[in-house]
Enzyme design. Structure first.
Site, mmCIF file in Angstrom:
data_model
loop_
_atom_site.group_PDB
_atom_site.id
_atom_site.type_symbol
_atom_site.label_atom_id
_atom_site.label_comp_id
_atom_site.label_asym_id
_atom_site.label_seq_id
_atom_site.Cartn_x
_atom_site.Cartn_y
_atom_site.Cartn_z
ATOM 1 N N HIS A 265 1.019 -0.902 0.389
ATOM 2 C CA HIS A 265 0.073 0.145 -0.058
ATOM 3 C C HIS A 265 1.005 1.737 -0.181
ATOM 4 C CE1 HIS A 265 -3.243 2.056 0.466
ATOM 5 N NE2 HIS A 265 -3.929 2.074 1.307
ATOM 6 N N HIS A 304 -1.454 -1.206 -11.734
ATOM 7 C CA HIS A 304 -2.528 -1.678 -10.567
ATOM 8 C C HIS A 304 -4.156 -2.312 -11.032
ATOM 9 C CE1 HIS A 304 -4.870 -0.203 -7.957
ATOM 10 N NE2 HIS A 304 -4.279 1.167 -7.946
ATOM 11 N N ASP A 352 2.932 5.085 -7.841
ATOM 12 C CA ASP A 352 3.945 5.189 -7.443
ATOM 13 C C ASP A 352 5.081 5.234 -7.900
ATOM 14 O OD1 ASP A 352 2.156 3.902 -4.675
ATOM 15 O OD2 ASP A 352 1.933 2.451 -6.325
#
Length: 419
Positions: A265, A304, A352
Site C-alpha cells: 500500500h 495496478h 507510485d
C-alpha cells in the site's frame, strides 16, 4: 466528477475543502493550531534518529489528538475544524530537511507562564515528551501567539503582518479566502497551487533541502490532490471501521496511517524509488528488471489491479514532471523500466512510479512518496469519516460464523494442544 481533472484544475487544499463542504474556496489555506502542533512536534522529535516521515506522522496524530480537548465532538463543523488543523499539523510536525533550525526567526523569545510554556514559546519543536501536556495548560495568550507565528517559520513572511493576534487567530482556523493575497507574496508562489504557505510548499521543505521551483511544487501539489481518494483502499476501510465505532477524527486517521504502513500500500513508492536509483546507477533498466524477476518479485511501480491501462494519476504526474528539467533523467529511467518490463505483457506505470520520479529527481529520501501519500489521503479519510459518522453506529462491525468442533469441549490442560 473526474478526479484527475479536479487535481489538474485546483490546488490540494481547494480540492480537499470542496470535498468536505461542496463549496470551492479559491486560495484556501490550512494552518496548524499551536497547541496540538507543539504536542505533535514533541512526540515526533522523541523518535529515534532515522525514523521515517510516516513513523513521525503516526505519533504526531496521536499527540495532537491528546492536546485537543474537543476531539470527541463529532458534529460536522467540529470535524471540519479538526481536519483543517490536522493536515498541516502532520506536515509541520516533521523536521525540516537538512536540519534547519525552527527556533525564533528573530533570535529572541518571550517568557511563558508555568516554566515549560516559556520553553514552548521559544522552540515549539524542542519539548521533552512530558512537557507537551503541561504546555497545553500553561500558555498565556502571548505565548500562544508566539507559537502560532513559529508554527511554520518557513511561511512566517507569508502571513499577514497585522500583529500577533491575527497570526494566532489564523493558526486556529484555515485562512479565509481573503487572506490568500498575503500568503502569495513570495516569488515562488504559484498561480495554481503550491504557493507559499500551501501544504505542498511546507511539505517540500520537510522532504528535501533543495530549493523548490514552481514546476516541482506544482507536481507535488498535484500529487497531493490526486491521492485524496481512490476507491475503498485498505487504509480507507480502516478509517471507516474506526469511524463506525465513533472513534474521533484523530483516532480514525491514526487507523488509516497504520494500515498505510505496508509494502502493498503506502510503501510501494519507496520500492519504486530504490528501483529507479538502481536503474540510474546501472545506466539502464535491463539488469534491474532482470534482478527483480530472478528473485521472483514484481517490478515496483508497474501494474495496478484497478486499471487495465495506465493509471490516470500517473499520466497527469508524468506530464507535469516533463516540465521539471531536474526530473529528465529519472523520468527517462521510469520510461525505460516500463518499456523493458512490458515487452511481453501489458504493464503500465502506477502513481507510485510517478511519485518515485519526483522523489528521486528532487533529492528526497525513498520514504518521501509514502509521506506525500499519507498527507494527501488524510483529506479523503476525513471525508469518509464524515460520511460514516452519519451512518448507524457499528455498521462496519461484521458478524462471524463459528465452524470449529461442536460444544461442549473439555477445558484445555497444560501440555495439550487443540484437536
Amino acid at each position: 466528477m473526474d478526479a484527475v481533472a479536479l487535481a489538474e484544475a485546483y490546488a490540494y487544499e481547494e480540492v480537499a475543502d470542496w470535498l468536505w463542504t461542496g463549496e470551492l474556496r479559491p486560495g484556501v489555506r490550512f494552518t496548524a493550531p499551536p497547541l496540538p502542533l507543539s504536542a505533535a512536534r514533541a512526540a515526533a522529535a522523541a523518535l529515534p534518529a532515522g525514523s521515517s516521515p510516516l513513523d513521525r506522522m503516526r505519533v504526531a496524530v496521536v499527540a495532537a489528538g491528546a492536546a485537543d480537548p474537543l476531539r470527541f465532538d463529532l458534529t460536522r463543523d467540529a470535524v471540519l475544524g479538526c481536519a483543517r488543523g490536522l493536515i498541516p499539523t502532520l506536515v509541520d510536525a516533521l523536521p525540516l530537511a537538512g536540519g534547519a533550525d525552527r527556533g525564533d526567526p528573530a533570535g529572541h523569545a518571550g517568557r511563558g507562564h508555568g516554566g515549560d510554556a516559556g520553553h514552548v514559546a521559544r522552540r515549539p519543536d524542542a519539548l521533552a515528551p512530558g512537557d507537551a501536556g503541561r504546555a497545553a495548560h500553561a500558555l498565556s495568550a502571548g505565548d500562544a501567539e508566539r507559537i502560532a507565528r513559529q508554527a511554520d517559520p518557513l511561511a512566517a513572511d507569508a502571513l499577514d503582518a497585522s500583529g500577533a493576534g491575527a497570526v494566532a487567530r489564523r493558526a486556529a482556523h484555515a485562512l479565509p479566502a481573503g487572506d490568500t493575497g498575503h500568503v502569495a507574496r513570495r516569488p515562488d508562489a504559484l498561480a495554481a497551487g503550491g504557493g507559499a504557505g500551501s501544504i505542498a510548499w511546507r511539505l517540500w521543505a520537510r522532504l528535501t533541502a533543495r530549493e523548490a521551483d514552481p514546476a516541482s511544487l506544482r507536481v507535488l501539489d498535484t500529487a497531493l490532490a490526486l491521492l485524496i481518494d481512490h476507491d475503498l483502499a485498505i487504509s480507507t476501510l480502516a478509517v471507516r471501521v474506526a469511524a463506525s465505532g465513533r472513534a474521533h477524527p484523530y483516532a480514525a486517521v491514526s487507523a488509516g496511517l497504520g494500515a498505510l504502513d505496508g509494502p502493498l500500500h503506502g510503501q510501494a513508492s519507496a520500492l519504486a524509488h530504490r528501483m529507479l536509483r538502481d536503474v540510474l546507477d546501472q545506466g539502464g533498466a535491463g539488469p534491474v528488471v532482470a534482478a527483480h524477476l530472478r528473485a521472483g518479485q514484481r517490478v515496483p511501480g508497474l501494474g495496478h489491479h484497478l486499471y487495465r491501462g495506465e493509471d490516470p494519476r500517473a499520466r497527469l504526474l508524468f506530464a507535469r514532471l516533463a516540465d521539471v528539467p531536474a526530473a529528465a533523467d529519472a523520468l527517462a529511467a521510469a520510461r525505460d523500466t516500463v518499456a523493458t518490463a512490458a515487452r511481453h505483457s501489458p504493464l503500465h506505470a502506477t502513481v507510485d512510479l510517478a511519485l518515485a520520479v519526483l522523489s528521486v529527481a528532487s533529492g528526497m529520501p525513498a520514504e518521501a512518496g509514502e509521506a506525500v501519500f499519507a498527507v494527501g489521503r488524510t483529506a479523503g479519510w476525513v471525508a469518509h469519516a464524515l460520511e460514516e459518522y452519519g451512518e448507524v453506529g457499528l455498521r462496519m462491525r461484521p458478524s462471524s460464523t463459528y465452524d470449529g468442533p461442536p460444544a461442549p469441549q473439555p477445558l484445555p490442560r497444560p501440555g495439550t494442544s487443540p484437536g
